[in-house]
Design a protein around this motif. Structure first.
Motif, mmCIF file in Angstrom:
data_model
loop_
_atom_site.group_PDB
_atom_site.id
_atom_site.type_symbol
_atom_site.label_atom_id
_atom_site.label_comp_id
_atom_site.label_asym_id
_atom_site.label_seq_id
_atom_site.Cartn_x
_atom_site.Cartn_y
_atom_site.Cartn_z
ATOM 1 N N GLY A 149 38.197 42.376 40.941
ATOM 2 C CA GLY A 149 36.981 41.691 40.518
ATOM 3 C C GLY A 149 37.106 40.197 40.312
ATOM 4 O O GLY A 149 36.091 39.514 40.203
ATOM 5 N N SER A 150 38.344 39.665 40.263
ATOM 6 C CA SER A 150 38.481 38.227 39.996
ATOM 7 C C SER A 150 38.734 37.471 41.302
ATOM 8 O O SER A 150 39.716 37.748 41.999
ATOM 9 C CB SER A 150 39.646 37.984 39.032
ATOM 10 O OG SER A 150 39.971 36.607 39.048
ATOM 11 N N PRO A 151 37.900 36.467 41.601
ATOM 12 C CA PRO A 151 38.129 35.659 42.808
ATOM 13 C C PRO A 151 39.511 35.000 42.802
ATOM 14 O O PRO A 151 40.092 34.748 43.849
ATOM 15 C CB PRO A 151 37.029 34.591 42.736
ATOM 16 C CG PRO A 151 36.028 35.098 41.756
ATOM 17 C CD PRO A 151 36.723 36.039 40.832
ATOM 18 N N MET A 152 40.065 34.770 41.576
ATOM 19 C CA MET A 152 41.383 34.125 41.508
ATOM 20 C C MET A 152 42.501 35.019 42.050
ATOM 21 O O MET A 152 43.607 34.560 42.307
ATOM 22 C CB MET A 152 41.695 33.747 40.055
ATOM 23 C CG MET A 152 40.849 32.590 39.569
ATOM 24 S SD MET A 152 40.966 32.420 37.809
ATOM 25 C CE MET A 152 42.562 31.662 37.666
ATOM 26 N N LEU A 153 42.221 36.319 42.188
ATOM 27 C CA LEU A 153 43.260 37.261 42.620
ATOM 28 C C LEU A 153 43.178 37.581 44.116
ATOM 29 O O LEU A 153 43.934 38.413 44.607
ATOM 30 C CB LEU A 153 43.161 38.550 41.792
ATOM 31 C CG LEU A 153 44.011 38.665 40.533
ATOM 32 C CD1 LEU A 153 45.447 39.007 40.889
ATOM 33 C CD2 LEU A 153 43.998 37.405 39.686
ATOM 34 N N GLU A 154 42.243 36.910 44.809
ATOM 35 C CA GLU A 154 42.041 37.189 46.242
ATOM 36 C C GLU A 154 43.326 37.070 47.060
ATOM 37 O O GLU A 154 43.571 37.872 47.962
ATOM 38 C CB GLU A 154 41.011 36.215 46.805
ATOM 39 C CG GLU A 154 39.669 36.859 47.044
ATOM 40 C CD GLU A 154 38.631 35.816 47.452
ATOM 41 O OE1 GLU A 154 37.792 36.167 48.273
ATOM 42 O OE2 GLU A 154 38.691 34.683 46.960
ATOM 43 N N ALA A 155 44.139 36.067 46.707
ATOM 44 C CA ALA A 155 45.353 35.825 47.500
ATOM 45 C C ALA A 155 46.379 36.940 47.298
ATOM 46 O O ALA A 155 47.211 37.196 48.166
ATOM 47 C CB ALA A 155 45.963 34.483 47.120
ATOM 48 N N VAL A 156 46.332 37.620 46.148
ATOM 49 C CA VAL A 156 47.315 38.667 45.856
ATOM 50 C C VAL A 156 46.772 40.033 46.269
ATOM 51 O O VAL A 156 47.464 40.838 46.893
ATOM 52 C CB VAL A 156 47.673 38.649 44.348
ATOM 53 C CG1 VAL A 156 48.627 39.785 44.000
ATOM 54 C CG2 VAL A 156 48.289 37.314 43.967
ATOM 55 N N GLU A 157 45.497 40.307 45.944
ATOM 56 C CA GLU A 157 44.867 41.585 46.314
ATOM 57 C C GLU A 157 44.021 41.342 47.564
ATOM 58 O O GLU A 157 42.878 40.900 47.481
ATOM 59 C CB GLU A 157 44.000 42.105 45.159
ATOM 60 C CG GLU A 157 43.326 43.437 45.432
ATOM 61 C CD GLU A 157 44.292 44.529 45.850
ATOM 62 O OE1 GLU A 157 45.113 44.930 45.014
ATOM 63 O OE2 GLU A 157 44.244 44.962 47.018
ATOM 64 N N LYS A 158 44.632 41.629 48.713
ATOM 65 C CA LYS A 158 43.974 41.293 49.992
ATOM 66 C C LYS A 158 42.769 42.188 50.261
ATOM 67 O O LYS A 158 41.919 41.862 51.078
ATOM 68 C CB LYS A 158 44.965 41.440 51.164
ATOM 69 C CG LYS A 158 46.267 40.686 50.973
ATOM 70 C CD LYS A 158 46.141 39.234 51.394
ATOM 71 C CE LYS A 158 47.498 38.537 51.336
ATOM 72 N NZ LYS A 158 47.424 37.125 51.093
ATOM 73 N N ASN A 159 42.715 43.362 49.632
ATOM 74 C CA ASN A 159 41.626 44.308 49.917
ATOM 75 C C ASN A 159 40.636 44.395 48.766
ATOM 76 O O ASN A 159 40.213 45.491 48.387
ATOM 77 C CB ASN A 159 42.204 45.715 50.172
ATOM 78 C CG ASN A 159 43.163 45.705 51.320
ATOM 79 O OD1 ASN A 159 42.847 45.192 52.393
ATOM 80 N ND2 ASN A 159 44.359 46.233 51.096
ATOM 81 N N GLN A 160 40.288 43.261 48.184
ATOM 82 C CA GLN A 160 39.361 43.291 47.036
ATOM 83 C C GLN A 160 38.073 44.038 47.395
ATOM 84 O O GLN A 160 37.531 43.865 48.486
ATOM 85 C CB GLN A 160 39.027 41.871 46.598
ATOM 86 C CG GLN A 160 40.048 41.294 45.660
ATOM 87 C CD GLN A 160 39.534 40.075 44.918
ATOM 88 O OE1 GLN A 160 38.638 39.388 45.383
ATOM 89 N NE2 GLN A 160 40.113 39.798 43.766
ATOM 90 N N ASN A 161 37.604 44.836 46.421
ATOM 91 C CA ASN A 161 36.435 45.681 46.681
ATOM 92 C C ASN A 161 35.605 45.740 45.391
ATOM 93 O O ASN A 161 36.092 46.189 44.341
ATOM 94 C CB ASN A 161 36.962 47.084 47.077
ATOM 95 C CG ASN A 161 35.855 48.059 47.374
ATOM 96 O OD1 ASN A 161 34.832 48.094 46.683
ATOM 97 N ND2 ASN A 161 36.058 48.877 48.392
ATOM 98 N N ALA A 162 34.365 45.274 45.459
ATOM 99 C CA ALA A 162 33.525 45.171 44.260
ATOM 100 C C ALA A 162 33.245 46.540 43.642
ATOM 101 O O ALA A 162 33.152 46.665 42.417
ATOM 102 C CB ALA A 162 32.219 44.467 44.612
ATOM 103 N N GLU A 163 33.135 47.575 44.481
ATOM 104 C CA GLU A 163 32.875 48.917 43.928
ATOM 105 C C GLU A 163 34.083 49.435 43.155
ATOM 106 O O GLU A 163 33.948 50.093 42.127
ATOM 107 C CB GLU A 163 32.548 49.897 45.054
ATOM 108 C CG GLU A 163 31.092 49.829 45.473
ATOM 109 C CD GLU A 163 30.777 50.818 46.582
ATOM 110 O OE1 GLU A 163 31.332 51.928 46.579
ATOM 111 O OE2 GLU A 163 29.985 50.438 47.449
ATOM 112 N N VAL A 164 35.256 49.139 43.673
ATOM 113 C CA VAL A 164 36.484 49.547 42.965
ATOM 114 C C VAL A 164 36.540 48.803 41.622
ATOM 115 O O VAL A 164 36.823 49.400 40.573
ATOM 116 C CB VAL A 164 37.738 49.251 43.822
ATOM 117 C CG1 VAL A 164 39.007 49.513 43.034
ATOM 118 C CG2 VAL A 164 37.709 50.091 45.097
#
Ligand SMILES: N[C@@H](CCC(=O)N[C@@H](CS)C(=O)NCC(=O)O)C(=O)O
Length: 206
Positions: free
Chosen positions: A116-131
């Motif tokens: 859920g945090s845009p700051m973590l995009e580089a670490v969590e490549k598969n960000q998913n708003a539902e998750v």
């Protein structure tokens, strides 16, 4: 010994808080830049095959990963103050609460932040708003449950501070990245976190 850590990361912070509480000063801390992907470089993977921090490197080159395993090792080297239990029942009871703190409380918070945090995009490549939203609901439900538990005792595993408090605080503080802190509807959780702030572990930067 060297501890490979990373700024803002909750699992290395668990070990840093453990070390602070023990008053240990002879471990060199090496910062790994997760955003730059330093943990995925071959040199670091040789120490930590899953490419994760924290990683503890002993003076003979052997390594230990997994924050709790590192804490267990340090508890044996630096037994006082005791954070993981003195007798069979206390060790089991603290383990029980530490597993609950990690699996039921910290984990949903971490997954909420990772997804859920845009700051973590580089670490969590598969960000998913539902998750993120599923884990948010789970985390808030567990916060209420933990608040109820803390109505009966000062610390998570009983009447003294233990690793279970460190584990829960690391998860809770990480949720600042999605702007969540316990509010007035969670008075026991607030009181517990304020008490933790007064301790050596509470001085460890989040
Ligand atoms: N179960 C492990 C989890 C370690 C972990 O997930 N570390 C994160 C930082 S908090 C990491 O290294 N992430 C790198 C990535 O996901 O690429 C532990 O407790 O040490």
């Amino acid at each position: 010994m060297k501890l490979f850590s990373a700024a803002y990361a909750p699992n290395p912070r668990r070990v840093m808080m453990f070390i602070a509480e023990k008053g240990v000063t002879d471990i060199e801390v090496v910062q790994v830049d997760l955003v730059k992907g330093e943990h995925r470089e071959p040199d670091f993977r040789a120490k930590s095959p899953l490419a994760q921090v924290p990683t503890l490197e002993l003076d003979d080159g052997r390594t230990i990963t997994e924050s709790r395993a590192i804490c267990l090792y340090l508890e044996a080297l630096y037994p006082e103050p005791n954070l993981m239990g003195r007798d069979a029942f206390e060790r089991a009871s603290i383990e029980m609460w530490d597993r609950r703190a990690e699996l039921l409380f910290a984990m949903p918070l971490l997954m909420w932040v990772r997804h859920g945090s845009p700051m973590l995009e580089a670490v969590e490549k598969n960000q998913n708003a539902e998750v993120a939203s599923w884990y948010q609901a789970q985390a808030l439900r567990m916060a209420k449950w933990l608040d109820g538990e803390l109505a009966h005792r000062p610390w998570i595993a009983g009447d003294r501070f233990t690793i279970a408090d460190i584990t829960a605080a690391c998860g809770m503080d990480f949720a600042k990245m999605v702007r969540w802190r316990p509010g007035d509807d969670l008075p026991n959780l607030k009181r517990w976190r304020a008490a933790l702030a007064e301790r050596p572990a509470g001085q460890t930067p989040a």
